[in-house]
Write a protein that holds these residues in place. Structure first.
Motif, short mmCIF file in Angstrom:
data_model
loop_
_atom_site.label_atom_id
_atom_site.label_comp_id
_atom_site.label_asym_id
_atom_site.label_seq_id
_atom_site.Cartn_x
_atom_site.Cartn_y
_atom_site.Cartn_z
N GLY A 200 -3.32 3.49 -0.59
CA GLY A 200 -3.45 3.46 0.86
C GLY A 200 -4.16 4.69 1.40
O GLY A 200 -4.63 5.55 0.65
N ILE B 250 -8.50 -2.12 2.87
CA ILE B 250 -7.31 -2.75 3.43
C ILE B 250 -7.63 -4.09 4.08
O ILE B 250 -6.95 -5.09 3.85
CB ILE B 250 -6.63 -1.82 4.47
CG1 ILE B 250 -6.42 -0.41 3.90
CG2 ILE B 250 -5.34 -2.44 4.96
CD1 ILE B 250 -5.50 -0.33 2.73
N GLN C 23 -7.00 -1.62 11.07
CA GLN C 23 -7.24 -2.50 9.92
C GLN C 23 -6.53 -3.84 10.12
O GLN C 23 -7.08 -4.90 9.81
CB GLN C 23 -6.75 -1.86 8.62
CG GLN C 23 -7.12 -0.41 8.40
CD GLN C 23 -8.61 -0.13 8.59
OE1 GLN C 23 -9.45 -0.74 7.93
NE2 GLN C 23 -8.91 0.80 9.48
N TYR D 251 -4.16 2.34 10.46
CA TYR D 251 -3.73 1.07 9.88
C TYR D 251 -3.73 -0.06 10.91
O TYR D 251 -4.05 -1.21 10.60
CB TYR D 251 -2.34 1.20 9.26
CG TYR D 251 -2.36 1.65 7.82
CD1 TYR D 251 -2.79 0.79 6.81
CD2 TYR D 251 -1.93 2.92 7.45
CE1 TYR D 251 -2.79 1.19 5.48
CE2 TYR D 251 -1.93 3.33 6.12
CZ TYR D 251 -2.37 2.45 5.14
OH TYR D 251 -2.38 2.85 3.82
N PHE E 285 0.84 -1.20 0.00
CA PHE E 285 0.00 0.00 0.00
C PHE E 285 0.88 1.25 0.00
O PHE E 285 1.89 1.31 0.69
CB PHE E 285 -0.92 0.02 1.23
CG PHE E 285 -1.72 -1.24 1.40
CD1 PHE E 285 -2.89 -1.43 0.67
CD2 PHE E 285 -1.30 -2.24 2.26
CE1 PHE E 285 -3.62 -2.60 0.80
CE2 PHE E 285 -2.03 -3.41 2.40
CZ PHE E 285 -3.20 -3.59 1.68
#
Length: 389
Positions: free
Chosen positions: A110, A134, A164, A161, A71
């Motif tokens: 991303g 993601i 995720q 992130y 990403f």
């Protein structure tokens, strides 16, 4: 000493033959990491191979690492195969050996958040389109471990992130100085999810931090009291360009300073310690120059001073560490271990939950590998190395 949490739902959820890795941020560090897997593909586990601490780690050869997803937000990288993207945009690290063959891994768009700072936005054009899903990608690609190479100062992007990663059910290696693994809140989240994490802030193989720590510890072990110390770093990659924005440096300075001062045996006044990035010199490209000075009080109060300059290629210097970190995470996944992996984090990272001398951290890491290693022979058996010791 920290205990390792064992999760009842962690083991058995992932295949065990390969270490499937996703990368967040396809910059110089990712380039060296990806190139390194190809460069050491035929390394012989029976040999001492320059550049690697472990050719085989717990039954996983370097070549058992494969890339599942990547990403980035750079328009010059998004949509490209990972093998091409690692040489695109502002990347300027060394090319290791020959070309990297096509990997069949497309770099996906991303999330930006605070990942693109004031200075990086002058060099990097954001790719159009929405952020990729993601979680779905990590699940669909059966990713084991996610490695974060986000720019320094990406506090919100990192935390986004991490959410995720937790939802997708992956292990996590946090290579940047946003404090996740060492924080009780996030450690509990990973334990609850039954997932391992190694962090925070990658400690290069022989970089400024490990050299500075070794010298500071030498002073302590040999009875020299450290009075003052400094570390000034300059480089020419986008990491240093990004850090011209001093507001993004707070966690980096904390991480590097604590990595050194935590093992000197006494508290140093804040005015007597300066550790951190200093400036951006474009013509250095991915090289880093570290200027380190230690001033101490020896026998009879006599001064004892050390001053040195360390020159390294910054990104390859961290790649071997990440190669070990992702394999340690894989061993943890195989064995249902959850939360911060204490030995590997303290050995491989600048800001682990528990700071300890590197010799002790090394022993703990080797014990971890021995305890949780696969019992079968490494995939592919003995390999002939293309490098010579």
């Amino acid at each position: 000493m920290a205990t390792i949490e064992v999760s009842s739902n962690g083991a058995g959820r992932h295949q065990q033959e390969k270490v499937r890795v996703a990368i967040i941020g396809v910059g110089n560090c990712a380039s060296s990491f990806v190139q390194g897997i190809e460069y050491y593909r035929d390394a012989d586990p029976a040999e001492s191979v320059p550049g690697l601490m472990h050719v085989d780690l717990g039954g996983y050869h370097v070549s058992d690492i494969e890339f599942s997803a990547a990403f980035d937000i750079d328009a010059e990288k998004v949509g490209e195969d990972l093998s091409k993207a690692i040489f695109a945009g502002q990347n300027n690290t060394l090319k290791l050996g020959g070309d990297v063959p096509g990997l069949g891994v497309e770099v996906q768009r991303g999330m930006t958040h605070d990942g693109l700072g004031k200075y990086l936005s002058e060099k990097i054009k954001k790719a159009p389109g929405p952020t990729a899903d993601i979680v779905e990608i990590l699940k669909d690609t059966k990713t084991d471990v996610v490695v974060s190479y986000l720019p320094v100062g990406s506090e919100q992007a990192t935390k986004w992130y991490v959410e995720q990663v937790l939802e997708a059910g992956c292990a996590f290696v946090n290579c940047i100085p946003v404090f996740i693994a060492r924080e009780d809140y996030w450690n509990k989240r990973f334990k609850k999810a039954g997932l391992p994490i190694i962090g925070d802030d990658i400690k290069s193989q022989v970089g400024a931090t490990i050299v500075h720590r070794a010298l500071a510890r030498l002073f302590y072990d040999r009875g020299v009291r450290l009075a003052r110390t400094s570390q000034l770093n300059v480089g020419g990659n986008m990491d240093f360009y990004n850090m011209l924005e001093r507001e993004r440096l707070e966690s980096k300075k904390i991480s590097k300073t604590n990595a050194v001062t935590s093992i000197v045996g006494h508290e140093l006044p804040a005015d007597d310690v300066h550790v951190g990035p200093s400036d951006y010199v474009p013509w250095l490209t991915d090289r880093k120059w570290a200027h380190i000075r230690l001033e101490g009080e020896a026998f009879g109060g006599v001064p004892l001073n050390v001053e040195l300059k360390l020159e390294v290629w910054d990104s390859p210097n961290s790649a071997g560490i990440v190669i070990d970190a992702v394999r340690c995470c894989k061993l943890a996944l195989n064995n249902g271990l959850a939360g911060q992996l204490d030995g590997p984090s303290s050995y491989l990272m600048k800001s682990p939950m528990h700071q300890r001398p590197d010799s002790e951290a090394h022993e703990m890491t080797e014990a971890f590998i021995k305890k949780y290693a696969r019992t079968r022979q490494p995939a592919g058996g003995k390999r002939k190395s293309k490098t010579k010791a």
